[in-house]
Design a protein around this motif. Structure first.
Motif, PDB file in Angstrom:
ATOM      1  N   SER A   1     -10.675   2.895   2.936  1.00 54.23           N
ATOM      2  CA  SER A   1      -9.868   2.394   1.996  1.00 54.23           C
ATOM      3  C   SER A   1     -10.193   3.057   0.817  1.00 54.23           C
ATOM      4  CB  SER A   1     -11.077   1.406   1.009  1.00 54.23           C
ATOM      5  OG  SER A   1     -11.486   0.772   2.200  1.00 54.23           O
ATOM      6  N   GLY A   2      -8.942   3.778   0.249  1.00 58.66           N
ATOM      7  CA  GLY A   2      -8.092   4.217  -0.503  1.00 58.66           C
ATOM      8  C   GLY A   2      -6.338   4.211  -0.480  1.00 58.66           C
ATOM      9  N   ASP A   3      -5.736   5.274  -1.156  1.00 58.74           N
ATOM     10  CA  ASP A   3      -4.053   5.243  -2.138  1.00 58.74           C
ATOM     11  C   ASP A   3      -3.848   5.931  -0.679  1.00 58.74           C
ATOM     12  OD1 ASP A   3      -4.454   3.341  -3.994  1.00 58.74           O
ATOM     13  OD2 ASP A   3      -4.577   4.296  -5.409  1.00 58.74           O
ATOM     14  N   TYR A   4      -2.722   5.679   0.253  1.00 56.70           N
ATOM     15  CA  TYR A   4      -2.050   6.768   1.031  1.00 56.70           C
ATOM     16  C   TYR A   4      -0.872   6.891   0.878  1.00 56.70           C
ATOM     17  CZ  TYR A   4      -5.882   6.404   4.076  1.00 56.70           C
ATOM     18  OH  TYR A   4      -7.457   5.814   4.413  1.00 56.70           O
ATOM     19  N   PHE A   5      -0.199   7.928   0.754  1.00 56.63           N
ATOM     20  CA  PHE A   5       0.988   8.435   0.470  1.00 56.63           C
ATOM     21  C   PHE A   5       1.937   9.247   1.469  1.00 56.63           C
ATOM     22  CE2 PHE A   5      -0.696   8.359  -3.556  1.00 56.63           C
ATOM     23  CZ  PHE A   5      -0.084   7.168  -4.357  1.00 56.63           C
ATOM     24  N   CYS A   6       3.400   8.835   1.591  1.00 53.00           N
ATOM     25  CA  CYS A   6       4.238   9.733   2.499  1.00 53.00           C
ATOM     26  C   CYS A   6       5.064  10.162   3.092  1.00 53.00           C
ATOM     27  CB  CYS A   6       4.528   8.548   4.003  1.00 53.00           C
ATOM     28  SG  CYS A   6       5.455   8.858   5.547  1.00 53.00           S
TER      29      CYS A   6
ATOM     30  N   GLU B   1       6.219   7.546   0.436  1.00 59.34           N
ATOM     31  CA  GLU B   1       5.871   5.487   0.483  1.00 59.34           C
ATOM     32  C   GLU B   1       4.651   5.196  -0.001  1.00 59.34           C
ATOM     33  OE1 GLU B   1       7.106   2.176   1.974  1.00 59.34           O
ATOM     34  OE2 GLU B   1      10.025   3.406   1.989  1.00 59.34           O
ATOM     35  N   ALA B   2       4.198   4.714   0.135  1.00 59.26           N
ATOM     36  CA  ALA B   2       3.045   4.290  -0.654  1.00 59.26           C
ATOM     37  C   ALA B   2       1.879   2.902  -0.210  1.00 59.26           C
ATOM     38  CB  ALA B   2       2.641   4.253  -2.599  1.00 59.26           C
ATOM     39  N   HIS B   3       0.588   3.309   0.233  1.00 59.81           N
ATOM     40  CA  HIS B   3       0.340   2.081   0.546  1.00 59.81           C
ATOM     41  C   HIS B   3      -1.439   2.402  -0.426  1.00 59.81           C
ATOM     42  CE1 HIS B   3       2.504   1.168   3.743  1.00 59.81           C
ATOM     43  NE2 HIS B   3       3.034   2.345   3.904  1.00 59.81           N
TER      44      HIS B   3
ATOM     45  N   TYR C   1       6.273   2.257  -5.618  1.00 65.16           N
ATOM     46  CA  TYR C   1       5.516   0.836  -5.501  1.00 65.16           C
ATOM     47  C   TYR C   1       4.585   0.665  -3.894  1.00 65.16           C
ATOM     48  CZ  TYR C   1       5.176  -4.188  -3.471  1.00 65.16           C
ATOM     49  OH  TYR C   1       4.529  -4.506  -2.502  1.00 65.16           O
ATOM     50  N   ALA C   2       3.846   0.306  -3.980  1.00 68.27           N
ATOM     51  CA  ALA C   2       2.637   0.359  -2.919  1.00 68.27           C
ATOM     52  C   ALA C   2       2.266  -1.190  -2.604  1.00 68.27           C
ATOM     53  CB  ALA C   2       1.007   0.739  -3.550  1.00 68.27           C
ATOM     54  N   GLU C   3       2.077  -1.164  -1.295  1.00 67.42           N
ATOM     55  CA  GLU C   3       2.243  -1.771   0.621  1.00 67.42           C
ATOM     56  C   GLU C   3       0.584  -2.106   0.053  1.00 67.42           C
ATOM     57  OE1 GLU C   3       2.973  -3.943   4.442  1.00 67.42           O
ATOM     58  OE2 GLU C   3       3.170  -1.952   3.945  1.00 67.42           O
TER      59      GLU C   3
ATOM     60  N   VAL D   1       6.054  15.587   8.320  1.00 70.32           N
ATOM     61  CA  VAL D   1       5.313  14.448   7.856  1.00 70.32           C
ATOM     62  C   VAL D   1       4.207  14.982   7.183  1.00 70.32           C
ATOM     63  CG1 VAL D   1       4.942  12.266   8.339  1.00 70.32           C
ATOM     64  CG2 VAL D   1       6.700  13.311   9.487  1.00 70.32           C
ATOM     65  N   ARG D   2       3.479  14.307   6.200  1.00 68.74           N
ATOM     66  CA  ARG D   2       3.143  14.672   4.998  1.00 68.74           C
ATOM     67  C   ARG D   2       2.157  12.841   4.936  1.00 68.74           C
ATOM     68  NH1 ARG D   2       0.531  19.154   3.855  1.00 68.74           N
ATOM     69  NH2 ARG D   2      -0.389  18.439   1.964  1.00 68.74           N
ATOM     70  N   TRP D   3       0.798  13.054   5.822  1.00 67.07           N
ATOM     71  CA  TRP D   3       0.376  10.907   4.274  1.00 67.07           C
ATOM     72  C   TRP D   3      -0.882  11.979   3.942  1.00 67.07           C
ATOM     73  CZ3 TRP D   3       0.943   6.116   4.743  1.00 67.07           C
ATOM     74  CH2 TRP D   3       1.855   5.983   5.691  1.00 67.07           C
ATOM     75  N   VAL D   4      -1.159  11.433   2.679  1.00 69.17           N
ATOM     76  CA  VAL D   4      -1.675  11.805   2.071  1.00 69.17           C
ATOM     77  C   VAL D   4      -3.066  10.904   1.217  1.00 69.17           C
ATOM     78  CG1 VAL D   4      -2.745  13.097  -0.076  1.00 69.17           C
ATOM     79  CG2 VAL D   4       0.083  13.825   0.914  1.00 69.17           C
ATOM     80  N   LYS D   5      -4.244  10.601   1.834  1.00 72.75           N
ATOM     81  CA  LYS D   5      -4.806  10.061   0.534  1.00 72.75           C
ATOM     82  C   LYS D   5      -6.191  10.257  -0.013  1.00 72.75           C
ATOM     83  CE  LYS D   5      -9.189   7.034   2.414  1.00 72.75           C
ATOM     84  NZ  LYS D   5     -10.854   8.081   2.980  1.00 72.75           N
ATOM     85  N   ASN D   6      -5.717   9.550  -1.557  1.00 75.52           N
ATOM     86  CA  ASN D   6      -6.197   9.945  -2.061  1.00 75.52           C
ATOM     87  C   ASN D   6      -6.246  11.500  -3.224  1.00 75.52           C
ATOM     88  OD1 ASN D   6      -6.983   7.756  -2.720  1.00 75.52           O
ATOM     89  ND2 ASN D   6      -9.121   7.751  -2.009  1.00 75.52           N
TER      90      ASN D   6
END
Length: 308
Positions: free
Chosen positions: A193-198, A212-214, A115-117, A143-148
């Motif tokens: 702008s985009g989809d971020y995943f932690c 975690e998704a945003h 689920y993405a906020e 910690v890895r934050w990934v965008k698209n």
């Protein structure tokens, strides 16, 4: 005890198969479409199955260059296509999928639905993408934050800030003790702008837990202000003068109309002879009032008679 042993044995075999042959581990946001990244060649026959502990479940079959979807999935998958496409992902669609082709063999896809906020931010503002994890007693975490699909912030105990990213991105310095891995983006830009995943990786580099998704959308300032002004127009309150001004205009118009009517009526009566006015006497009276010759002279009286 026999069913339990059998289930454990199948789970172990499945784990080995995935570890040895899995080609893709994919994370998809709930409700989004999804195309399975593994496919058969045009001259092959094949099948797509969802691997479960209680046995595989048929999802689609491949014949003559096209996939045909099983009845259970027809309302959520596009049918008769050369590729396998889910129209919208459900949370329970997560799991391991097996693609078997007659010539190229078997490949596995591990699918995770999250689920993405959804966040809407105006250009130039600051935003925080929340992510929390129990970090106490777990050394070597990263910690890895990934965008698209591309890393934008990688941080572990050796990194003081986000590695290889602009200064606008940051993670709390006490993330190891607090468990707060949230990503803050300062002065957001449209390209943010985009989809971020932690993701959390352990000391062996393996992913730990559900990411975690945003979904971040950045709007331009002018566009955002226009939307606000259109959606919520200003509620103007008229002053007392603004309320009474129309009545004042109407009153003046009414007075002018009445004067015109009275003037027309007077002219009509005078021309018909019903009003007799001695204009000579009137002129003489005006002359005497402007040039008096004898103060004892009696005033001249002008007679105005109305013939009824």
């Amino acid at each position: 005890m026999e069913p339990v042993r059998s289930g454990c044995f199948r789970a172990f075999i499945l784990f080995l198969a995935v570890c040895l042959q899995a080609t893709d581990c994919v994370t998809v946001i709930l409700g989004d479409p999804f195309e399975v990244p593994v496919n058969c060649e045009p001259g092959e026959s094949g099948s797509l199955q969802r691997v479960r502990l209680d046995g595989p479940r048929q999802v689609a079959t491949y014949q003559r260059g096209q996939w045909t979807v099983s009845p259970e999935y027809r309302d959520r998958m596009e049918t008769n296509l050369s590729k396998i496409v889910f129209i919208r992902m459900q949370y329970n669609d997560g799991g391991i999928y097996e693609v078997t082709c007659s010539k190229t063999g078997t490949k596995y896809v591990q699918l995770e639905v999250v689920y993405a906020e959804k966040l809407l931010v105006t250009e130039g503002d600051n935003v925080t993408l929340h992510c929390y994890y129990k970090t106490r007693g777990k050394p070597g975490l990263t910690v890895r934050w990934v965008k698209n699909g591309k890393p934008v912030c990688v941080k572990n105990s050796n990194y003081k800030g986000c590695n290889g990213t602009p200064d606008r991105l940051s993670i709390p310095t006490d993330w190891i003790t607090s468990g707060n891995l949230s990503l803050t983006i300062e002065r957001v830009q449209p390209e943010d702008s985009g989809d971020y995943f932690c993701y959390i990786q352990d000391q062996h580099g393996e992913q730990s837990g559900t990411p975690e998704a945003h979904r971040l959308t950045v709007t331009e300032k002018m566009t955002h202000q226009m939307i606000n002004s259109t959606a919520a127009p200003e509620n103007k309150t008229q002053s007392c003068s603004e309320h009474t001004q129309p009545w004042q205009i109407s009153t003046w118009i009414l007075l002018v109309i009445l004067l015109l009517v009275a003037l027309v009526a007077f002219l009509c009566l005078w021309r018909s002879g019903k009003i007799n006015c001695d204009f000579g006497k009137l002129y003489e009276l005006v002359e005497k009032s402007c040039h008096p010759s004898n103060s004892n002279e009696a005033p001249t009286i002008i007679y105005l008679s109305l013939k009824l």
